[in-house]
Design an enzyme around this catalytic site. Structure first.
Site, short mmCIF file in Angstrom:
data_model
loop_
_atom_site.label_atom_id
_atom_site.label_comp_id
_atom_site.label_asym_id
_atom_site.label_seq_id
_atom_site.Cartn_x
_atom_site.Cartn_y
_atom_site.Cartn_z
N ALA A 197 0.88 -1.18 0.00
CA ALA A 197 0.00 0.00 0.00
C ALA A 197 0.91 1.23 0.00
O ALA A 197 1.75 1.38 0.90
CB ALA A 197 -0.90 -0.02 1.23
N VAL A 220 4.38 -1.25 3.47
CA VAL A 220 4.24 0.16 3.12
C VAL A 220 5.16 0.47 1.93
O VAL A 220 6.34 0.15 1.96
CB VAL A 220 4.59 1.07 4.32
N LYS A 221 4.57 1.07 0.90
CA LYS A 221 5.34 1.35 -0.32
C LYS A 221 5.74 2.82 -0.31
O LYS A 221 4.88 3.71 -0.13
CB LYS A 221 4.45 1.04 -1.53
N VAL A 222 7.02 3.07 -0.48
CA VAL A 222 7.52 4.46 -0.49
C VAL A 222 8.34 4.68 -1.76
O VAL A 222 8.96 3.75 -2.28
CB VAL A 222 8.40 4.77 0.75
#
Ligand code: G3P
Length: 218
Positions: free
Chosen positions: A56, A82-84
């Protein structure tokens, strides 16, 4: 090799999960916009369907807001990654979240140097985009080979290579030959892997010949 599906469509995710071959899901802001669904609810629903990592992506680009968004996304379920973005602020968020036990997927990777930075920041996954490199006449698969080779030199790097922007079956096959850990692609590309005309032809012949025996297994 682990298979992730790159989509925010629940129907597609359920269909892929039913095959028993699905290991995770990746989403991005473009896929969320296309789905027209509420982002937080959608991620929660996907996490219930697929036990593996579900990426996400944060929406902001500054450190403080990205970190707050990442913490909120991580609370949705234990399997949220968590996608950064691969920026200085994104990698700083990666380090903070990874140090606190959250899986982080660093996205928009287009060079081996960027992949080294992500591994040093403790990323669980690095997402090099092969198709988008091919689109600008640069060899996307060479990037995968370089990252796999570099990571193999450093046993203290625990980042998995998640081949992204996969457009066709040869991207998957070449990535597997190189030893990439994971690939993510639209369901249509996974479906292409099943197909071979000799399989269809061979099966049709077996079905016809079986009829000639007049037997039944059940
Ligand atoms: O989710 C990231 C990546 O897989 C996007 O692929 O086809 O938009 O370049 P594509």
């Amino acid at each position: 090799m682990k298979f992730f599906v790159d989509t925010a469509e629940i129907r597609d995710i359920r269909e892929m999960a039913d095959t028993g071959l699905l290991d995770g899901v990746t989403t991005n802001p473009s896929l969320i916009a296309k789905s027209g669904q509420n982002f937080l609810k959608l991620i929660a629903e996907i996490c219930e369907i697929v036990p593996g990592p579900v990426s996400a992506e944060v929406a902001s680009t500054d450190f403080e807001t990205m970190l707050a968004e990442g913490k909120k996304l991580a609370k949705i379920a234990d399997n949220v990654a968590v996608k950064v973005p691969l920026t200085p602020a994104g990698l700083k968020v990666c380090k903070h979240l990874s140090d606190n036990g959250t899986m982080v997927n660093v996205t928009l990777c287009f060079s081996p140097g960027q992949a080294i930075l992500a591994a040093k920041a403790g990323a669980a996954f690095i997402s090099p985009f092969v198709g988008r490199l091919d689109d600008i006449s640069t060899d996307g698969m060479q990037l995968i080979a370089d990252i796999v080779n570099i990571y193999n030199n450093y046993p203290n790097f625990h980042t998995e290579v998640l081949v992204a922007s996969v457009r066709h079956p040869m991207h998957i096959i070449e990535a597997a030959k190189m030893g990439a850990h994971i690939m993510t692609c639209p369901p249509s590309v996974i479906k292409q892997l099943y197909s071979h005309p000799l399989t269809d032809k061979g099966l049709a012949a077996f079905v016809e010949d079986w009829k000639k025996t007049g037997q039944s297994i059940l």
